[in-house]
Design an enzyme around this catalytic site. Structure first.
Site, PDB file in Angstrom:
ATOM      1  N   LYS A 174       0.879  -1.164   0.000  1.00  0.00           N
ATOM      2  CA  LYS A 174       0.000   0.000   0.000  1.00  0.00           C
ATOM      3  C   LYS A 174       0.918   1.217   0.000  1.00  0.00           C
ATOM      4  O   LYS A 174       1.557   1.528   1.015  1.00  0.00           O
ATOM      5  CB  LYS A 174      -0.908   0.000   1.228  1.00  0.00           C
ATOM      6  CG  LYS A 174      -1.879   1.173   1.248  1.00  0.00           C
ATOM      7  CD  LYS A 174      -2.640   1.246   2.555  1.00  0.00           C
ATOM      8  CE  LYS A 174      -3.044   2.685   2.802  1.00  0.00           C
ATOM      9  NZ  LYS A 174      -3.497   2.899   4.173  1.00  0.00           N
TER      10      LYS A 174
ATOM     11  N   ALA B 279      -9.196   5.503   3.818  1.00  0.00           N
ATOM     12  CA  ALA B 279      -8.986   6.669   4.693  1.00  0.00           C
ATOM     13  C   ALA B 279     -10.208   7.565   4.837  1.00  0.00           C
ATOM     14  O   ALA B 279     -10.912   7.853   3.874  1.00  0.00           O
ATOM     15  CB  ALA B 279      -7.831   7.527   4.206  1.00  0.00           C
TER      16      ALA B 279
ATOM     17  N   ASN C 132      -9.584   1.810   9.519  1.00  0.00           N
ATOM     18  CA  ASN C 132      -8.735   1.540  10.670  1.00  0.00           C
ATOM     19  C   ASN C 132      -9.226   2.298  11.905  1.00  0.00           C
ATOM     20  O   ASN C 132      -9.837   1.747  12.809  1.00  0.00           O
ATOM     21  CB  ASN C 132      -7.276   1.874  10.368  1.00  0.00           C
ATOM     22  CG  ASN C 132      -6.296   1.386  11.433  1.00  0.00           C
ATOM     23  OD1 ASN C 132      -5.126   1.197  11.180  1.00  0.00           O
ATOM     24  ND2 ASN C 132      -6.747   1.130  12.652  1.00  0.00           N
TER      25      ASN C 132
END
Lengths: 257, 65
Positions: free
Chosen positions: A96, A184, A206
């Protein structure tokens, strides 16, 4: 099924492994998310502490694929070197790719990103570039050899959701056959469902899970939202309209006035 | 000689990177290494020579987003 560089995945939810309160919570969250891919990183290890060794044992126990990141890299050279180190440690060509260009928003440096992608794709890496919704940058990344793109929803860790719906929609429409993963900025499961309803192939979350009051329950909620959003997209959502349309038949209505 | 390992100075008599890593307790660990910003693969550590002031990075798997 989701196909990423030849790997076939059932789950369309990718999960980051940072910021959990404990390894046990991380382990439970991964199970609750039913994810098959987790992101990991490389950081300095003090010889005696062996924190990284413990973490690596935990990840291997989970039996999921790892997607190493180049988080924190601000230059092409840093990112490329980190990718080389990650490939050796994690034994995967997946990376990534993050080249950060701006510290307040953690916005990618898309110029450095395209250059690093060109180098790494040329070396056989399978690059997942963390990018913006910019079409020209996307085209450049695909030309460099990327076969997956990871546009941001909003700045990393911000929980703002999908900041630029028009731009993300345009990206989806412009590259209908490229796997696009929203990476994100998602904060709640409805953001993930929305991304899937727009036709994105997967989402990576996350902070929204790790920092939730109950990370394990939130992981499960994201999993449900991703599945619901994907199913809704496949089911053909109606077009929004500006005015109301009665859903109950008008014909046969009694005259009672 | 002195080498900078993960930002801290260490005294070592080791000439080769692999030996220095063993001295520092990394011998059996899953780590990736770089010297002066250049990646050094695991197989190259045994014949990578260190010099005074070299910057060595020793990285391990860690949580990431």
């Amino acid at each position: 099924m989701l196909e990423l560089y030849g790997a076939t995945l059932r789950s369309r939810l990718l999960l980051g492994t940072a910021r959990y309160s404990s390894p046990a919570v991380l382990k439970e969250a991964v199970a609750a998310a039913r994810t098959e891919v987790v992101t990991v990183s490389l950081r300095r290890e003090a010889g005696a502490e062996r924190a990284g060794q413990g973490f690596w044992s935990l990840i291997r126990e989970l039996g999921v694929r790892v997607l190493p990141n180049t988080a924190g890299c601000h230059s092409v050279k840093e990112a490329v070197t980190t990718a080389h180190m990650a490939r050796e440690v994690f034994a995967t060509p997946w990376v990534k790719l993050e080249v950060i260009g701006e510290d307040d928003t953690l916005q990618p440096d898309v110029f450095g990103l395209a250059e690093a992608a060109r180098i790494l794709c040329g070396e056989g890496f399978e690059v997942f570039p963390y990018t913006t919704e910019d079409l020209v940058v996307a085209e450049r990344l695909l030309t460099a050899g990327c076969r997956v793109l990871m546009p941001w929803g909003a700045p990393i860790g911000s929980g703002r959701g999908l900041n630029n719906l028009f731009g993300l929609g345009a990206l989806r429409a412009h590259f209908p056959h490229v796997p696009l993963i929203i990476d994100a900025g998602l904060g709640v499961p409805s953001h993930a469902a929305h991304a899937m309803e727009l036709g994105f192939d997967a989402v990576l979350v996350n902070t929204a899970v790790a920092q939730a009051g109950d990370p394990v329950a939130m992981a499960a909620a994201f999993a449900q939202a991703v599945e619901a959003g994907y199913a809704a997209r496949a089911a053909g959502p109606i077009e929004p309209k500006d005015f109301g349309t009665p859903s109950t038949p008008v014909i046969g209505q009694a005259f009672l006035g | 000689m002195k080498i900078l390992v993960n930002g801290a100075w260490h005294d070592t008599e080791a000439v080769k990177l692999a030996v220095a890593l063993g001295e520092l307790g990394y011998g059996d660990q899953v780590v990736a290494t770089a010297v002066n910003g250049e990646f050094v693969g695991a197989e190259a550590r045994a014949h990578t020579t260190l010099a005074e002031g070299d910057r060595v990075e020793v990285l391990a798997p860690m949580q990431g987003g």
